[in-house]
Scaffold this motif. Structure first.
Motif, short mmCIF file in Angstrom:
data_model
loop_
_atom_site.label_atom_id
_atom_site.label_comp_id
_atom_site.label_asym_id
_atom_site.label_seq_id
_atom_site.Cartn_x
_atom_site.Cartn_y
_atom_site.Cartn_z
N GLY A 37 77.67 10.42 44.45
CA GLY A 37 76.67 10.15 43.41
C GLY A 37 75.32 9.67 43.89
N TYR A 38 74.86 10.21 45.00
CA TYR A 38 73.61 9.75 45.64
C TYR A 38 72.46 9.72 44.64
N ALA A 39 72.01 8.52 44.28
CA ALA A 39 71.03 8.34 43.20
C ALA A 39 69.63 7.97 43.69
N THR A 40 69.51 7.50 44.91
CA THR A 40 68.24 6.94 45.36
C THR A 40 67.09 7.94 45.46
N PRO A 41 67.29 9.18 45.91
CA PRO A 41 66.15 10.10 45.98
C PRO A 41 65.43 10.26 44.64
N ALA A 42 66.16 10.46 43.57
CA ALA A 42 65.53 10.61 42.25
C ALA A 42 64.86 9.32 41.82
N GLY A 67 66.96 17.57 53.22
CA GLY A 67 66.01 17.99 52.19
C GLY A 67 66.30 17.54 50.78
N LEU A 68 67.31 16.70 50.59
CA LEU A 68 67.62 16.24 49.23
C LEU A 68 66.48 15.41 48.65
N SER A 69 65.83 14.62 49.50
CA SER A 69 64.71 13.81 49.01
C SER A 69 63.50 14.68 48.70
N GLY A 70 63.31 15.75 49.48
CA GLY A 70 62.22 16.68 49.18
C GLY A 70 62.42 17.37 47.85
N LEU A 71 63.65 17.75 47.55
CA LEU A 71 63.95 18.35 46.25
C LEU A 71 63.66 17.37 45.12
N ALA A 72 64.00 16.10 45.34
CA ALA A 72 63.74 15.08 44.31
C ALA A 72 62.25 14.90 44.09
N GLU A 96 66.39 25.49 54.48
CA GLU A 96 67.05 26.40 53.54
C GLU A 96 66.71 26.08 52.09
N LYS A 97 66.08 24.92 51.87
CA LYS A 97 65.72 24.51 50.51
C LYS A 97 64.24 24.82 50.26
N ASP A 98 63.93 25.20 49.05
CA ASP A 98 62.55 25.52 48.68
C ASP A 98 61.84 24.24 48.24
N ALA A 99 61.67 23.33 49.21
CA ALA A 99 61.13 22.01 48.87
C ALA A 99 59.88 21.66 49.66
#
Length: 204
Positions: A37-42, A67-72, A96-99
């Protein structure tokens, strides 16, 4: 069964061992943090978007990982995001992410990896703390920002248990070199029962 890393990463004590572990974790990182449930990036991205109204400003996602933080940051409305990380396996996943506008490898021997005044804001999401970047990284980030620039960062419970991390931030706040404009404690990795402080700091 896929190897799990959360129980290991907070016990790593050297930069070399940290990078080796992230090499191994890169392929399963997104799935493992999602399961917890990684919530911090958002949380950081939304707070930064509120305090930096110009969403066309160039943002650096420092320690971008996969790249999860970039997506956020993109989902929060920022359109110009660069990513920077020392781990090539993580950067490969981020690509691989469009961020990101561009992805930049960090040389851990470089004391000034960020070009001065190049970014209106820097995000360090889940980056500074035990098993990751040292408290001194906070000085590196704030020094790289222009006056009026913003730093969005998080410190999880493991980092908050070590006074050196918040002490590094207070060195800037207490002398007026930076202003704390937002701070909130909340969920980080609910599946691991870990919370974090999110901070938005403006450099003066």
């Amino acid at each position: 069964m896929t190897e799990k890393f959360f129980d290991k990463i907070y016990g790593v004590s050297s930069p070399e061992a940290t990078q080796d572990m992230y090499d191994k974790w890169a392929a399963s990182y997104d799935a493992e943090v999602a399961d917890n449930g990684y919530a911090t990036p958002a949380r950081v991205a939304k707070a930064l978007a509120k305090h930096l109204p110009d969403h066309s400003a160039t943002i650096l996602d420092f320690g971008c990982g996969t790249g999860l933080s970039g997506l956020a940051l993109r989902q929060a409305g920022f359109s110009q995001v660069d990513g920077m990380d020392p781990n090539t396996e993580m950067l490969s996943r981020a690509s691989e992410k469009d961020a990101y506008r561009t992805l930049i490898p960090i040389d851990l021997e470089d004391e000034t990896p960020i070009p001065q005044d190049s970014y209106a804001a820097i995000a360090a999401i889940g980056v500074i703390g035990t098993g990751a970047a040292p408290a001194s990284a906070l000085h590196t980030l704030l020094k790289a920002l222009p006056k009026g620039g913003h730093l969005g960062l998080s410190l999880n419970d493991h980092a908050l248990a070590d006074p050196s991390y918040e002490r590094a931030l207070c060195e800037w706040l207490d002398c007026g070199a930076a202003l704390l404009v937002f701070k909130k404690y909340g969920p980080h990795l609910p599946g691991q029962n870990i919370k974090s402080n999110v901070y938005i700091v403006e450099k003066k």
